[in-house]
Design a protein around this motif. Structure first.
Motif, PDB file in Angstrom:
ATOM      1  N   ILE A   1       0.311  -0.722   0.177  1.00 31.92           N
ATOM      2  CA  ILE A   1      -0.043   0.253  -0.058  1.00 31.92           C
ATOM      3  C   ILE A   1       1.156   1.373  -0.141  1.00 31.92           C
ATOM      4  CG2 ILE A   1      -1.244   0.926   1.102  1.00 31.92           C
ATOM      5  CD1 ILE A   1      -2.869  -1.104   1.749  1.00 31.92           C
ATOM      6  N   LEU A   2       2.205   1.467   0.683  1.00 29.55           N
ATOM      7  CA  LEU A   2       2.626   2.485   0.802  1.00 29.55           C
ATOM      8  C   LEU A   2       3.854   2.959  -0.422  1.00 29.55           C
ATOM      9  CD1 LEU A   2       4.136   2.108   4.672  1.00 29.55           C
ATOM     10  CD2 LEU A   2       2.416   3.705   3.536  1.00 29.55           C
ATOM     11  N   ILE A   3       3.740   1.722  -0.876  1.00 24.96           N
ATOM     12  CA  ILE A   3       4.336   2.066  -2.261  1.00 24.96           C
ATOM     13  C   ILE A   3       3.346   2.040  -3.579  1.00 24.96           C
ATOM     14  CG2 ILE A   3       5.497   0.281  -4.479  1.00 24.96           C
ATOM     15  CD1 ILE A   3       6.940  -1.155  -2.823  1.00 24.96           C
ATOM     16  N   ALA A   4       2.298   1.818  -2.927  1.00 24.99           N
ATOM     17  CA  ALA A   4       1.327   2.332  -4.173  1.00 24.99           C
ATOM     18  C   ALA A   4       0.749   4.043  -4.060  1.00 24.99           C
ATOM     19  CB  ALA A   4      -0.140   1.395  -3.946  1.00 24.99           C
ATOM     20  N   LEU A   5       1.221   3.922  -2.883  1.00 26.84           N
ATOM     21  CA  LEU A   5       0.571   5.756  -2.397  1.00 26.84           C
ATOM     22  C   LEU A   5       2.195   6.276  -2.741  1.00 26.84           C
ATOM     23  CD1 LEU A   5      -0.797   5.566   1.428  1.00 26.84           C
ATOM     24  CD2 LEU A   5      -2.178   5.926  -0.735  1.00 26.84           C
ATOM     25  N   ALA A   6       2.943   5.843  -3.046  1.00 21.30           N
ATOM     26  CA  ALA A   6       4.182   6.666  -3.389  1.00 21.30           C
ATOM     27  C   ALA A   6       4.351   6.825  -4.835  1.00 21.30           C
ATOM     28  CB  ALA A   6       5.749   5.763  -3.376  1.00 21.30           C
ATOM     29  N   VAL A   7       3.796   5.841  -5.794  1.00 17.23           N
ATOM     30  CA  VAL A   7       2.732   6.038  -7.080  1.00 17.23           C
ATOM     31  C   VAL A   7       2.588   7.534  -6.896  1.00 17.23           C
ATOM     32  CG1 VAL A   7       1.983   5.496  -9.060  1.00 17.23           C
ATOM     33  CG2 VAL A   7       3.831   3.878  -7.199  1.00 17.23           C
ATOM     34  N   VAL A   8       1.201   8.060  -6.110  1.00 16.90           N
ATOM     35  CA  VAL A   8       0.145   8.532  -6.043  1.00 16.90           C
ATOM     36  C   VAL A   8       1.142   9.845  -6.232  1.00 16.90           C
ATOM     37  CG1 VAL A   8      -1.969   9.854  -4.813  1.00 16.90           C
ATOM     38  CG2 VAL A   8      -2.128   7.119  -6.004  1.00 16.90           C
ATOM     39  N   GLY A   9       1.892   9.788  -5.148  1.00 16.08           N
ATOM     40  CA  GLY A   9       2.993  10.910  -4.450  1.00 16.08           C
ATOM     41  C   GLY A   9       3.733  11.236  -5.616  1.00 16.08           C
ATOM     42  N   ALA A  10       3.781  10.328  -6.078  1.00 14.77           N
ATOM     43  CA  ALA A  10       5.291  10.314  -7.440  1.00 14.77           C
ATOM     44  C   ALA A  10       4.305  11.139  -8.036  1.00 14.77           C
ATOM     45  CB  ALA A  10       5.782   9.155  -8.109  1.00 14.77           C
TER      46      ALA A  10
ATOM     47  N   ALA B   1       8.749  15.544  -6.212  1.00 13.50           N
ATOM     48  CA  ALA B   1       7.359  14.687  -6.005  1.00 13.50           C
ATOM     49  C   ALA B   1       7.419  14.496  -4.781  1.00 13.50           C
ATOM     50  CB  ALA B   1       6.955  13.737  -7.137  1.00 13.50           C
ATOM     51  N   LEU B   2       5.937  14.108  -3.487  1.00 13.06           N
ATOM     52  CA  LEU B   2       5.793  13.856  -2.979  1.00 13.06           C
ATOM     53  C   LEU B   2       5.841  12.747  -3.267  1.00 13.06           C
ATOM     54  CD1 LEU B   2       3.209  16.857  -1.950  1.00 13.06           C
ATOM     55  CD2 LEU B   2       5.765  16.908  -1.585  1.00 13.06           C
ATOM     56  N   ASP B   3       7.478  11.361  -3.319  1.00 19.93           N
ATOM     57  CA  ASP B   3       7.288  10.335  -3.578  1.00 19.93           C
ATOM     58  C   ASP B   3       7.633   9.936  -2.346  1.00 19.93           C
ATOM     59  OD1 ASP B   3       9.414  11.466  -4.081  1.00 19.93           O
ATOM     60  OD2 ASP B   3       9.753   9.956  -5.183  1.00 19.93           O
ATOM     61  N   MET B   4       8.192  10.978  -1.135  1.00 19.96           N
ATOM     62  CA  MET B   4       8.710  10.341  -0.566  1.00 19.96           C
ATOM     63  C   MET B   4       8.194  10.267   1.384  1.00 19.96           C
ATOM     64  SD  MET B   4      11.553   9.587  -1.191  1.00 19.96           S
ATOM     65  CE  MET B   4      11.422   9.044  -2.574  1.00 19.96           C
ATOM     66  N   VAL B   5       7.235  11.059   0.865  1.00 19.47           N
ATOM     67  CA  VAL B   5       6.011  10.972   2.882  1.00 19.47           C
ATOM     68  C   VAL B   5       5.571   8.807   3.116  1.00 19.47           C
ATOM     69  CG1 VAL B   5       3.177  11.294   2.892  1.00 19.47           C
ATOM     70  CG2 VAL B   5       4.931  12.843   1.719  1.00 19.47           C
ATOM     71  N   PRO B   6       5.228   8.483   2.140  1.00 17.75           N
ATOM     72  CA  PRO B   6       4.566   7.297   2.262  1.00 17.75           C
ATOM     73  C   PRO B   6       6.197   6.023   2.926  1.00 17.75           C
ATOM     74  CG  PRO B   6       4.250   7.514  -0.103  1.00 17.75           C
ATOM     75  CD  PRO B   6       4.941   8.668   0.010  1.00 17.75           C
ATOM     76  N   ALA B   7       7.168   6.977   2.141  1.00 20.34           N
ATOM     77  CA  ALA B   7       8.570   6.553   2.442  1.00 20.34           C
ATOM     78  C   ALA B   7       8.878   6.345   4.051  1.00 20.34           C
ATOM     79  CB  ALA B   7       9.942   6.120   1.682  1.00 20.34           C
ATOM     80  N   LEU B   8       8.768   7.250   4.320  1.00 21.32           N
ATOM     81  CA  LEU B   8       9.271   8.167   5.257  1.00 21.32           C
ATOM     82  C   LEU B   8       8.422   7.823   6.947  1.00 21.32           C
ATOM     83  CD1 LEU B   8      10.828  11.965   4.349  1.00 21.32           C
ATOM     84  CD2 LEU B   8      11.526  10.214   5.445  1.00 21.32           C
ATOM     85  N   ILE B   9       6.570   7.223   6.494  1.00 24.00           N
ATOM     86  CA  ILE B   9       6.023   6.992   7.403  1.00 24.00           C
ATOM     87  C   ILE B   9       6.561   5.470   6.959  1.00 24.00           C
ATOM     88  CG2 ILE B   9       3.417   6.479   6.973  1.00 24.00           C
ATOM     89  CD1 ILE B   9       3.022   9.076   6.375  1.00 24.00           C
ATOM     90  N   GLY B  10       6.525   4.562   5.955  1.00 22.15           N
ATOM     91  CA  GLY B  10       6.745   3.206   6.281  1.00 22.15           C
ATOM     92  C   GLY B  10       8.184   2.949   7.516  1.00 22.15           C
ATOM     93  N   ALA B  11       9.044   3.979   7.340  1.00 17.31           N
ATOM     94  CA  ALA B  11      10.088   3.341   8.216  1.00 17.31           C
ATOM     95  C   ALA B  11      10.607   3.987   9.159  1.00 17.31           C
ATOM     96  CB  ALA B  11      11.684   5.368   7.645  1.00 17.31           C
ATOM     97  N   VAL B  12       8.898   4.341   9.967  1.00 23.28           N
ATOM     98  CA  VAL B  12       8.509   4.862  11.463  1.00 23.28           C
ATOM     99  C   VAL B  12       7.584   3.594  11.694  1.00 23.28           C
ATOM    100  CG1 VAL B  12       6.991   6.598  12.886  1.00 23.28           C
ATOM    101  CG2 VAL B  12       8.402   7.829  10.604  1.00 23.28           C
ATOM    102  N   VAL B  13       6.566   2.553  10.508  1.00 24.32           N
ATOM    103  CA  VAL B  13       5.877   2.429  10.692  1.00 24.32           C
ATOM    104  C   VAL B  13       6.163   0.895  11.102  1.00 24.32           C
ATOM    105  CG1 VAL B  13       3.344   1.516  10.011  1.00 24.32           C
ATOM    106  CG2 VAL B  13       3.844   3.553  10.843  1.00 24.32           C
ATOM    107  N   LEU B  14       7.072   0.896   9.740  1.00 19.27           N
ATOM    108  CA  LEU B  14       8.075  -0.431   9.125  1.00 19.27           C
ATOM    109  C   LEU B  14       9.318  -0.886   9.385  1.00 19.27           C
ATOM    110  CD1 LEU B  14       5.940  -1.241   6.348  1.00 19.27           C
ATOM    111  CD2 LEU B  14       5.496  -2.479   8.279  1.00 19.27           C
ATOM    112  N   GLY B  15       9.370  -0.009  10.122  1.00 21.93           N
ATOM    113  CA  GLY B  15      11.148  -0.099  10.130  1.00 21.93           C
ATOM    114  C   GLY B  15      11.705   0.217   8.820  1.00 21.93           C
TER     115      GLY B  15
END
Length: 159
Positions: free
Chosen positions: A11-20, A32-46
């Motif tokens: 889901i976070l990768i899909a959201l990165a596509v949306v952010g892209a 682009a805003l493709d890093m928001v899901p990645a940064l959130i992923g780093a918090v939630v998943l490591g």
């Protein structure tokens, strides 16, 4: 990684596509805003999962933008993965602001540094304002959203 974490990762990768798809005007159309899901992923998943999301998120952002730097985007994707991992590391240690500052400074000045030597001073200097704005937006959104989302996922998905 269990099925719930894999699903959230996807889901976070899909959201990165949306952010892209949400581009910030720049010299090169890959800010682009493709890093928001990645940064959130780093918090939630490591940090490692967040880094992987950053890697794929950047490559997808570059593809949407027409890959203006060609194979150099792989280098940028690796840099993004490392920066997101660093952000996640400091965020998990309770140093959210430090993690955010390191991400913004790293993405703005350090990640683009190889292009100073490869493409030239004009490109490097021209990208700094756009990279700074993009990094700030990505980081601020992630820091604002991450606490609520990490609580949500921790309670409901047992991540």
């Amino acid at each position: 990684m269990n099925a719930k974490k894999i699903s959230l990762f996807g889901i976070l990768i899909a959201l990165a596509v949306v952010g892209a798809s949400i581009k910030i005007p720049a010299v090169i159309a890959s800010v682009a805003l493709d890093m928001v899901p990645a940064l959130i992923g780093a918090v939630v998943l490591g940090g490692r999962a967040g880094g992987c999301i950053a890697f794929f998120g950047h490559l997808l952002s570059a593809l949407i933008g027409g890959m203006p730097l060609g194979p150099f985007h792989v280098l940028i994707a690796v840099e993004m993965a490392v920066l997101v991992w660093v952000f996640g590391y400091f965020y998990q240690k309770g140093k959210r602001v430090l993690g955010g500052v390191l991400f913004v400074v790293g993405n703005t000045f350090l990640a683009s540094l190889p292009f100073l030597f490869i493409i030239g001073t004009g490109f490097y200097v021209g990208m700094i304002p756009s990279l700074c704005i993009g990094s700030l937006l990505n980081t601020i959104l992630a820091i604002l959203l991450a606490p609520s989302l990490s609580t949500y996922f921790a309670k409901r998905l047992h991540v």
